[in-house]
Scaffold this active site. Structure first.
Site, mmCIF file in Angstrom:
data_model
loop_
_atom_site.group_PDB
_atom_site.id
_atom_site.type_symbol
_atom_site.label_atom_id
_atom_site.label_comp_id
_atom_site.label_asym_id
_atom_site.label_seq_id
_atom_site.Cartn_x
_atom_site.Cartn_y
_atom_site.Cartn_z
ATOM 1 N N HIS A 97 -7.072 -5.497 -1.984
ATOM 2 C CA HIS A 97 -6.014 -4.681 -1.663
ATOM 3 C C HIS A 97 -5.009 -5.268 -0.466
ATOM 4 C CE1 HIS A 97 -3.741 -0.930 -0.925
ATOM 5 N NE2 HIS A 97 -4.093 -0.836 0.278
ATOM 6 N N ASP B 185 -9.116 -4.468 -5.972
ATOM 7 C CA ASP B 185 -8.377 -3.381 -5.175
ATOM 8 C C ASP B 185 -9.332 -2.321 -5.393
ATOM 9 O OD1 ASP B 185 -7.288 -1.953 -3.630
ATOM 10 O OD2 ASP B 185 -5.109 -2.447 -4.189
ATOM 11 N N SER C 115 0.814 -1.107 -0.022
ATOM 12 C CA SER C 115 0.124 -0.038 0.041
ATOM 13 C C SER C 115 0.850 1.375 0.188
ATOM 14 C CB SER C 115 -1.009 -0.095 1.295
ATOM 15 O OG SER C 115 -1.807 0.881 1.125
#
Length: 290
Positions: free
Chosen positions: A238, A206, A160
């Site tokens: 994600h 995601d 991320s």
């Protein structure tokens, strides 16, 4: 052709080969001195543990400088020489525990792995990139395992915003040998100055860092001349990198081996482009030039 220039490594091998006189010595010198472990197979890089036994040591935030501490995972034996090293950063609001599964899994394949905590869980990608570099500097100069590490064979990974930090780190330190952003998030989309071979791993479903606005754009924003690849995890969210994932591990190992260790035995897993039910899309710049 890649803009990275690892010729100094290969030049050393060639010089050593020329300097030696017996056929056996020349043959040995001509082999890649950075290869670690036996020849890989699909089962060996999909396994939850590789051929190296590992240990781990904790780095307190009080002894860390420029990052929030972390855990170092490393092969216990040094019989094969020094190892490449990789620092891995977690995502926004997350701790190193969210990526800890990668530590022993990658280390057991012949790397020193440092999963780090950030100074603040709210740090943005640029700060996370600086912290990844600070962690690598700590590994190679101050850590208890520094003698096990080749300081010229380093890489970064992150999830991320940590993946966005991996992109930032490669921009700031072009000597890095490999980068793997995992479902990365960053407001910057163009990375035209990056010289580090980069594997972008995105997730098809995601909803935090959509592949159409993040991973795919990072891939296209890297130089067309770079050794790079884009792997999209089929049906994944994600948070796929936050738990043990064979597809992430398999291709991360292959990428790190290929570019940190210059180990062409792993090229077979990257070129031609892999096809699997777990992969919804794969792009690359095969054949690799470095």
């Amino acid at each position: 052709m890649s803009s990275r220039s690892p010729l100094s490594r290969r030049a050393l091998v060639l010089v050593a080969a020329v300097a030696l006189t017996t056929p056996t010595a020349v043959a040995q010198a001509a082999e890649n001195p950075y290869e670690r472990g036996p020849a890989p197979t699909t089962s060996s890089i999909e396994a939850t543990r590789g051929p190296f036994a590992t240990s781990q040591t904790t780095v307190s935030s009080l002894s860390a400088s420029g990052f929030g501490g972390g855990t170092i995972y490393y092969p216990t034996s040094t019989a094969e020489g020094t190892f490449g090293a990789v620092a891995i950063a977690p995502g926004y609001t997350a701790a190193q525990s969210s990526i800890s599964w990668l530590g022993p899994r990658l280390a057991s394949q012949g790397f020193v792995i440092f999963t780090i905590d950030t100074n603040s869980r709210y740090d943005q990608p640029a700060s996370r990139g600086d912290q990844l570099l600070a962690a690598l500097d700590y590994l190679t100069t101050r850590s208890s395992v520094r003698d096990r590490i080749d300081p010229n064979r380093l890489g970064v990974m992150g999830h991320s915003m940590g993946g966005g930090g991996a992109l930032e780190a490669t921009k700031d330190r072009p000597t890095l040998q490999a980068s793997i952003p995992l479902t990365a998030w960053n407001t910057t989309k163009t990375w035209s100055s990056v010289q580090t071979p980069t594997l972008i791993i995105g997730a098809e479903n995601d909803s935090v860092a959509s592949v159409t606005t993040h991973s795919e754009r990072f891939y296209t924003g890297l130089p067309s001349t770079l050794d790079k690849a884009y792997l999209e995890l089929a049906g994944a969210s994600h948070f796929a990198p936050n738990s043990s994932n064979t597809t992430i591990a398999k291709y991360s190992i292959a990428w790190l081996k290929r570019f940190i260790d210059d180990d062409t035995r792993y090229e077979q897993f990257l070129c031609p482009a892999p096809r699997a039910l777990a992969i919804s899309e794969y792009r690359d710049t095969c054949p690799h030039s470095s």
